[in-house]
Design a protein around this motif. Structure first.
Motif, PDB file in Angstrom:
ATOM      1  N   LEU A 184       0.826  -1.216   0.000  1.00  0.00           N
ATOM      2  CA  LEU A 184       0.000   0.000   0.000  1.00  0.00           C
ATOM      3  C   LEU A 184       0.857   1.261   0.000  1.00  0.00           C
ATOM      4  O   LEU A 184       0.574   2.207  -0.746  1.00  0.00           O
ATOM      5  CB  LEU A 184      -0.919  -0.018   1.221  1.00  0.00           C
ATOM      6  N   THR A 185       1.896   1.292   0.813  1.00  0.00           N
ATOM      7  CA  THR A 185       2.734   2.510   0.859  1.00  0.00           C
ATOM      8  C   THR A 185       3.538   2.699  -0.426  1.00  0.00           C
ATOM      9  O   THR A 185       3.943   3.812  -0.739  1.00  0.00           O
ATOM     10  CB  THR A 185       3.695   2.473   2.061  1.00  0.00           C
ATOM     11  N   SER A 186       3.747   1.631  -1.176  1.00  0.00           N
ATOM     12  CA  SER A 186       4.465   1.776  -2.444  1.00  0.00           C
ATOM     13  C   SER A 186       3.601   2.455  -3.506  1.00  0.00           C
ATOM     14  O   SER A 186       4.124   3.002  -4.482  1.00  0.00           O
ATOM     15  CB  SER A 186       4.921   0.401  -2.956  1.00  0.00           C
ATOM     16  N   ARG A 187       2.280   2.439  -3.280  1.00  0.00           N
ATOM     17  CA  ARG A 187       1.364   3.011  -4.273  1.00  0.00           C
ATOM     18  C   ARG A 187       0.748   4.336  -3.847  1.00  0.00           C
ATOM     19  O   ARG A 187       0.431   5.169  -4.690  1.00  0.00           O
ATOM     20  CB  ARG A 187       0.242   2.003  -4.558  1.00  0.00           C
ATOM     21  N   PHE A 188       0.578   4.506  -2.501  1.00  0.00           N
ATOM     22  CA  PHE A 188      -0.113   5.692  -2.008  1.00  0.00           C
ATOM     23  C   PHE A 188       0.785   6.501  -1.075  1.00  0.00           C
ATOM     24  O   PHE A 188       1.475   5.932  -0.227  1.00  0.00           O
ATOM     25  CB  PHE A 188      -1.383   5.298  -1.244  1.00  0.00           C
ATOM     26  N   SER A 189       0.736   7.806  -1.221  1.00  0.00           N
ATOM     27  CA  SER A 189       1.412   8.667  -0.262  1.00  0.00           C
ATOM     28  C   SER A 189       0.545   8.767   0.989  1.00  0.00           C
ATOM     29  O   SER A 189      -0.663   8.502   0.936  1.00  0.00           O
ATOM     30  CB  SER A 189       1.611  10.068  -0.859  1.00  0.00           C
ATOM     31  N   PRO A 190       1.123   9.155   2.128  1.00  0.00           N
ATOM     32  CA  PRO A 190       0.307   9.309   3.336  1.00  0.00           C
ATOM     33  C   PRO A 190      -0.816  10.320   3.187  1.00  0.00           C
ATOM     34  O   PRO A 190      -1.818  10.241   3.907  1.00  0.00           O
ATOM     35  CB  PRO A 190       1.327   9.767   4.386  1.00  0.00           C
ATOM     36  N   GLU A 191      -0.655  11.263   2.262  1.00  0.00           N
ATOM     37  CA  GLU A 191      -1.705  12.259   2.032  1.00  0.00           C
ATOM     38  C   GLU A 191      -2.876  11.687   1.232  1.00  0.00           C
ATOM     39  O   GLU A 191      -3.971  12.239   1.243  1.00  0.00           O
ATOM     40  CB  GLU A 191      -1.131  13.477   1.295  1.00  0.00           C
ATOM     41  N   GLN A 192      -2.622  10.578   0.555  1.00  0.00           N
ATOM     42  CA  GLN A 192      -3.677   9.912  -0.213  1.00  0.00           C
ATOM     43  C   GLN A 192      -4.390   8.835   0.610  1.00  0.00           C
ATOM     44  O   GLN A 192      -5.614   8.734   0.584  1.00  0.00           O
ATOM     45  CB  GLN A 192      -3.071   9.263  -1.472  1.00  0.00           C
ATOM     46  N   PHE A 193      -3.589   8.059   1.338  1.00  0.00           N
ATOM     47  CA  PHE A 193      -4.129   6.942   2.114  1.00  0.00           C
ATOM     48  C   PHE A 193      -3.051   6.511   3.095  1.00  0.00           C
ATOM     49  O   PHE A 193      -1.985   6.054   2.697  1.00  0.00           O
ATOM     50  CB  PHE A 193      -4.497   5.781   1.182  1.00  0.00           C
ATOM     51  N   SER A 194      -3.316   6.680   4.371  1.00  0.00           N
ATOM     52  CA  SER A 194      -2.308   6.419   5.393  1.00  0.00           C
ATOM     53  C   SER A 194      -2.405   4.991   5.916  1.00  0.00           C
ATOM     54  O   SER A 194      -3.499   4.440   6.065  1.00  0.00           O
ATOM     55  CB  SER A 194      -2.472   7.394   6.565  1.00  0.00           C
ATOM     56  N   VAL A 195      -1.255   4.429   6.255  1.00  0.00           N
ATOM     57  CA  VAL A 195      -1.180   3.056   6.745  1.00  0.00           C
ATOM     58  C   VAL A 195      -0.679   3.054   8.189  1.00  0.00           C
ATOM     59  O   VAL A 195       0.383   3.610   8.491  1.00  0.00           O
ATOM     60  CB  VAL A 195      -0.244   2.206   5.862  1.00  0.00           C
ATOM     61  N   TYR A 196      -1.456   2.414   9.072  1.00  0.00           N
ATOM     62  CA  TYR A 196      -1.116   2.288  10.487  1.00  0.00           C
ATOM     63  C   TYR A 196      -1.005   0.812  10.857  1.00  0.00           C
ATOM     64  O   TYR A 196      -1.827   0.001  10.431  1.00  0.00           O
ATOM     65  CB  TYR A 196      -2.206   2.914  11.375  1.00  0.00           C
ATOM     66  N   GLY A 197      -0.007   0.483  11.667  1.00  0.00           N
ATOM     67  CA  GLY A 197       0.061  -0.851  12.225  1.00  0.00           C
ATOM     68  C   GLY A 197      -1.010  -1.019  13.286  1.00  0.00           C
ATOM     69  O   GLY A 197      -1.472  -0.047  13.881  1.00  0.00           O
ATOM     70  N   GLY A 198      -1.369  -2.273  13.555  1.00  0.00           N
ATOM     71  CA  GLY A 198      -2.407  -2.535  14.539  1.00  0.00           C
ATOM     72  C   GLY A 198      -1.890  -2.835  15.923  1.00  0.00           C
ATOM     73  O   GLY A 198      -2.667  -3.157  16.822  1.00  0.00           O
ATOM     74  N   SER A 199      -0.575  -2.712  16.136  1.00  0.00           N
ATOM     75  CA  SER A 199       0.004  -2.872  17.466  1.00  0.00           C
ATOM     76  C   SER A 199       1.379  -2.214  17.462  1.00  0.00           C
ATOM     77  O   SER A 199       1.929  -1.883  16.400  1.00  0.00           O
ATOM     78  CB  SER A 199       0.117  -4.353  17.854  1.00  0.00           C
ATOM     79  N   SER A 200       1.934  -2.040  18.662  1.00  0.00           N
ATOM     80  CA  SER A 200       3.210  -1.329  18.764  1.00  0.00           C
ATOM     81  C   SER A 200       4.407  -2.250  18.617  1.00  0.00           C
ATOM     82  O   SER A 200       5.542  -1.770  18.511  1.00  0.00           O
ATOM     83  CB  SER A 200       3.296  -0.593  20.106  1.00  0.00           C
ATOM     84  N   ASP A 201       4.205  -3.566  18.590  1.00  0.00           N
ATOM     85  CA  ASP A 201       5.361  -4.451  18.510  1.00  0.00           C
ATOM     86  C   ASP A 201       5.987  -4.483  17.122  1.00  0.00           C
ATOM     87  O   ASP A 201       7.098  -4.998  16.958  1.00  0.00           O
ATOM     88  CB  ASP A 201       5.030  -5.865  19.001  1.00  0.00           C
ATOM     89  N   PHE A 202       5.301  -3.919  16.125  1.00  0.00           N
ATOM     90  CA  PHE A 202       5.940  -3.766  14.822  1.00  0.00           C
ATOM     91  C   PHE A 202       5.814  -2.327  14.321  1.00  0.00           C
ATOM     92  O   PHE A 202       5.750  -2.056  13.136  1.00  0.00           O
ATOM     93  CB  PHE A 202       5.403  -4.786  13.800  1.00  0.00           C
ATOM     94  N   LEU A 203       5.837  -1.366  15.248  1.00  0.00           N
ATOM     95  CA  LEU A 203       5.756   0.043  14.872  1.00  0.00           C
ATOM     96  C   LEU A 203       6.976   0.471  14.057  1.00  0.00           C
ATOM     97  O   LEU A 203       6.841   1.122  13.017  1.00  0.00           O
ATOM     98  CB  LEU A 203       5.622   0.914  16.124  1.00  0.00           C
ATOM     99  N   PHE A 204       8.174   0.127  14.537  1.00  0.00           N
ATOM    100  CA  PHE A 204       9.390   0.516  13.810  1.00  0.00           C
ATOM    101  C   PHE A 204       9.376  -0.024  12.379  1.00  0.00           C
ATOM    102  O   PHE A 204       9.605   0.736  11.433  1.00  0.00           O
ATOM    103  CB  PHE A 204      10.635   0.044  14.578  1.00  0.00           C
ATOM    104  N   PRO A 205       9.106  -1.321  12.169  1.00  0.00           N
ATOM    105  CA  PRO A 205       9.024  -1.808  10.786  1.00  0.00           C
ATOM    106  C   PRO A 205       7.937  -1.121   9.966  1.00  0.00           C
ATOM    107  O   PRO A 205       8.106  -0.902   8.764  1.00  0.00           O
ATOM    108  CB  PRO A 205       8.725  -3.302  10.960  1.00  0.00           C
ATOM    109  N   THR A 206       6.820  -0.785  10.608  1.00  0.00           N
ATOM    110  CA  THR A 206       5.749  -0.088   9.890  1.00  0.00           C
ATOM    111  C   THR A 206       6.229   1.271   9.394  1.00  0.00           C
ATOM    112  O   THR A 206       5.989   1.656   8.240  1.00  0.00           O
ATOM    113  CB  THR A 206       4.523   0.099  10.800  1.00  0.00           C
TER     114      THR A 206
END
Length: 330
Positions: free
Chosen positions: A196-218
């Motif tokens: 998703l992030t490869s196709r959309f900028s955060p201003e178009q469509f933002s991606v959030y992880g569903g927990s903090s244990d993979f926040l850094f990778p997100t």
């Protein structure tokens, strides 16, 4: 070959980036466990002062399925009053509006708007999971987004939707809707986030992880934050992973991420353990009695052995949390 970037226009209103707590519901110690709005007011203000970038109410951690429609509105009104009293009246508050029908979800969206929410979080329908085709999913989100007075955040959590799982193609289709602004990937699929992030900028469509244990990778993958039940227990430390990363202090962020990920293991086991941990580590500080953190019946608080295990697992983060100062809201 480079990935083709989406040409959809930026959304009018985007969910601000950062770490969001899906706030637990707190109850009075009575047989019917009425909502303890005073305790929720206090908890809300503590989370904001601890550096959380936004709050989510009536999600899975909020036990939304166990709350009445009027209780949901009362909680949202209380949260908006709490942040306004802190001097941050525009602080982002996301409301869960998940219903099994399109009509119910639209009703909940309107209720949330009237109660002071600024965004809406929406699970897919799942009552008859075999009937939830891609056509049903796209139609459901489109119809709700068309009617909702609040921007929609798609909530993908197969664990609570009988396995219904929106794939990256489904989400890319929904991203084109002008009132669908983000996704929360509690499915934990970092590959989906990258697509998703490869196709959309955060201003178009933002991606959030569903927990903090993979926040850094997100964040490294192009996402903009996470929604984490850990925020109910250690709000300062979870927010700090994001803050360090944004400041360019990636090694510090990675080191803190490792401790946060180990502590969050207890949250993965059950909501009852998350609520118990919040009561154990924060209850006395907030002046809220332990019974307020029990799940709503018919669900039960964890047994003593589970409590001891939870304190041992999550305690690795306690020292770090206590060393972090509250945020200035000025």
């Amino acid at each position: 070959m480079p990935i083709t970037k989406s040409s959809i226009p930026p959304k009018k209103t985007m969910l601000p980036p950062g770490v969001y707590t899906p706030v637990i519901s707190l109850y009075k110690p009575s047989k019917t466990q009425e909502i303890d709005l005073e305790a929720m007011y206090t908890h809300c203000q503590y989370l904001v002062k601890s550096g959380q970038h936004g709050l989510v109410y009536q999600g899975t951690n909020g036990e939304a399925i166990l709350l009445s429609r009027s209780e949901k509105s009362s909680i949202l009104q209380t949260a908006r009053r709490a942040v306004t009293d802190l001097g941050v009246p525009d602080y982002p508050i996301v409301a869960g509006i998940s219903g099994q029908s399109t009509n119910e979800s639209i009703e909940l969206a309107n209720d949330a708007y009237q109660a002071g929410a600024s965004f809406a979080l929406l699970l897919p329908p799942s009552f008859w999971p075999k009937a939830v085709t891609e056509e049903v999913l796209v139609g459901f989100y489109t119809d709700v987004a068309d009617a909702s007075p609040l921007p929609i955040v798609v909530y993908n959590f197969p664990g609570v939707t009988a396995g219904v799982d929106l794939n990256s193609d489904d989400l890319a289709t929904l991203a084109a809707h002008p009132n669908i602004v983000a996704v929360k990937l509690t499915c934990g699929n970092v590959g989906k986030a990258v697509r998703l992030t490869s196709r959309f900028s955060p201003e178009q469509f933002s991606v959030y992880g569903g927990s903090s244990d993979f926040l850094f990778p997100t964040l490294e993958a192009g996402g903009v934050g996470c929604v984490t039940g850990m925020g109910n227990v250690f709000p300062k430390a979870t927010a700090k992973v994001y803050d360090l990363w944004v400041e360019g202090k990636k090694e510090e962020a990675r080191a803190l991420q490792e401790v946060v990920a180990n502590a969050e293991w207890a949250c993965k086991k059950s909501l009852a353990l998350t609520k118990f941990a919040a009561g154990h580590f924060l209850g006395e500080k907030l002046g809220v009695r332990p019974e307020a953190f029990w799940p709503r019946r018919p669900y039960l608080p964890p047994a003593e052995k589970q409590r001891e295990w939870t304190v041992g697992v999550m305690g690795v983060l306690e020292e770090e949390e206590n060393a972090i100062a509250e945020k200035s809201l000025k």
